[in-house]
Design a protein around this motif. Sequence first.
Motif, PDB file in Angstrom:
ATOM      1  N   MET A  61      -7.869 -50.288   4.859  1.00 36.33           N
ATOM      2  CA  MET A  61      -6.586 -49.625   4.610  1.00 36.33           C
ATOM      3  C   MET A  61      -5.418 -50.597   4.781  1.00 36.33           C
ATOM      4  O   MET A  61      -4.496 -50.621   3.959  1.00 36.33           O
ATOM      5  CB  MET A  61      -6.421 -48.435   5.559  1.00 36.33           C
ATOM      6  N   MET A  62      -5.439 -51.411   5.818  1.00 38.28           N
ATOM      7  CA  MET A  62      -4.349 -52.363   6.057  1.00 38.28           C
ATOM      8  C   MET A  62      -4.316 -53.436   4.970  1.00 38.28           C
ATOM      9  O   MET A  62      -3.251 -53.855   4.528  1.00 38.28           O
ATOM     10  CB  MET A  62      -4.507 -53.026   7.428  1.00 38.28           C
ATOM     11  N   TYR A  63      -5.491 -53.880   4.523  1.00 43.27           N
ATOM     12  CA  TYR A  63      -5.531 -54.888   3.462  1.00 43.27           C
ATOM     13  C   TYR A  63      -4.932 -54.330   2.176  1.00 43.27           C
ATOM     14  O   TYR A  63      -4.146 -55.005   1.502  1.00 43.27           O
ATOM     15  CB  TYR A  63      -6.966 -55.349   3.212  1.00 43.27           C
ATOM     16  N   ARG A  64      -5.300 -53.105   1.823  1.00 44.86           N
ATOM     17  CA  ARG A  64      -4.764 -52.500   0.607  1.00 44.86           C
ATOM     18  C   ARG A  64      -3.250 -52.325   0.698  1.00 44.86           C
ATOM     19  O   ARG A  64      -2.543 -52.489  -0.293  1.00 44.86           O
ATOM     20  CB  ARG A  64      -5.427 -51.156   0.345  1.00 44.86           C
ATOM     21  N   ARG A  65      -2.761 -51.969   1.879  1.00 39.56           N
ATOM     22  CA  ARG A  65      -1.326 -51.776   2.054  1.00 39.56           C
ATOM     23  C   ARG A  65      -0.559 -53.089   1.901  1.00 39.56           C
ATOM     24  O   ARG A  65       0.547 -53.123   1.370  1.00 39.56           O
ATOM     25  CB  ARG A  65      -1.060 -51.179   3.431  1.00 39.56           C
ATOM     26  N   ASP A  66      -1.140 -54.188   2.369  1.00 42.89           N
ATOM     27  CA  ASP A  66      -0.460 -55.483   2.349  1.00 42.89           C
ATOM     28  C   ASP A  66      -0.796 -56.328   1.117  1.00 42.89           C
ATOM     29  O   ASP A  66      -0.377 -57.478   1.026  1.00 42.89           O
ATOM     30  CB  ASP A  66      -0.833 -56.278   3.602  1.00 42.89           C
ATOM     31  N   LYS A  67      -1.538 -55.784   0.180  1.00 40.70           N
ATOM     32  CA  LYS A  67      -2.002 -56.572  -0.964  1.00 40.70           C
ATOM     33  C   LYS A  67      -0.849 -57.157  -1.786  1.00 40.70           C
ATOM     34  O   LYS A  67      -0.878 -58.331  -2.162  1.00 40.70           O
ATOM     35  CB  LYS A  67      -2.890 -55.701  -1.848  1.00 40.70           C
ATOM     36  N   LYS A  68       0.189 -56.357  -2.068  1.00 43.56           N
ATOM     37  CA  LYS A  68       1.339 -56.857  -2.837  1.00 43.56           C
ATOM     38  C   LYS A  68       2.055 -57.982  -2.085  1.00 43.56           C
ATOM     39  O   LYS A  68       2.441 -58.987  -2.673  1.00 43.56           O
ATOM     40  CB  LYS A  68       2.329 -55.732  -3.097  1.00 43.56           C
ATOM     41  N   LEU A  69       2.229 -57.791  -0.802  1.00 45.02           N
ATOM     42  CA  LEU A  69       2.910 -58.792   0.010  1.00 45.02           C
ATOM     43  C   LEU A  69       2.125 -60.104   0.030  1.00 45.02           C
ATOM     44  O   LEU A  69       2.699 -61.181  -0.057  1.00 45.02           O
ATOM     45  CB  LEU A  69       3.106 -58.262   1.432  1.00 45.02           C
ATOM     46  N   HIS A  70       0.799 -60.013   0.113  1.00 43.48           N
ATOM     47  CA  HIS A  70      -0.031 -61.219   0.119  1.00 43.48           C
ATOM     48  C   HIS A  70       0.051 -61.950  -1.211  1.00 43.48           C
ATOM     49  O   HIS A  70       0.081 -63.179  -1.251  1.00 43.48           O
ATOM     50  CB  HIS A  70      -1.474 -60.860   0.433  1.00 43.48           C
TER      51      HIS A  70
END
Length: 62
Positions: free
Chosen positions: A23-32
């Motif tokens: 869940m955290m990876y999906r949330r931060d995907k754009k930022l990464h």
Amino acid sequence: MFSEGQIYFAIAFFVVFVIITVMMYRRDKKLHKKNYKGVPWILVGFLAFFLLLIALKFGLKG
């Protein structure tokens, strides 16, 4: 070795940990994608340098 309760806790902990991590990876995907867009080229450069060192090691040996 482990009690039945400890095994259940370990399984539940692992499942919840994986779910939260995804869940955290999906949330931060754009930022990464925005902040780390040049990282693959750094990896390519590092691997090329490493392969050059190996080629020099074996090329100068013989």
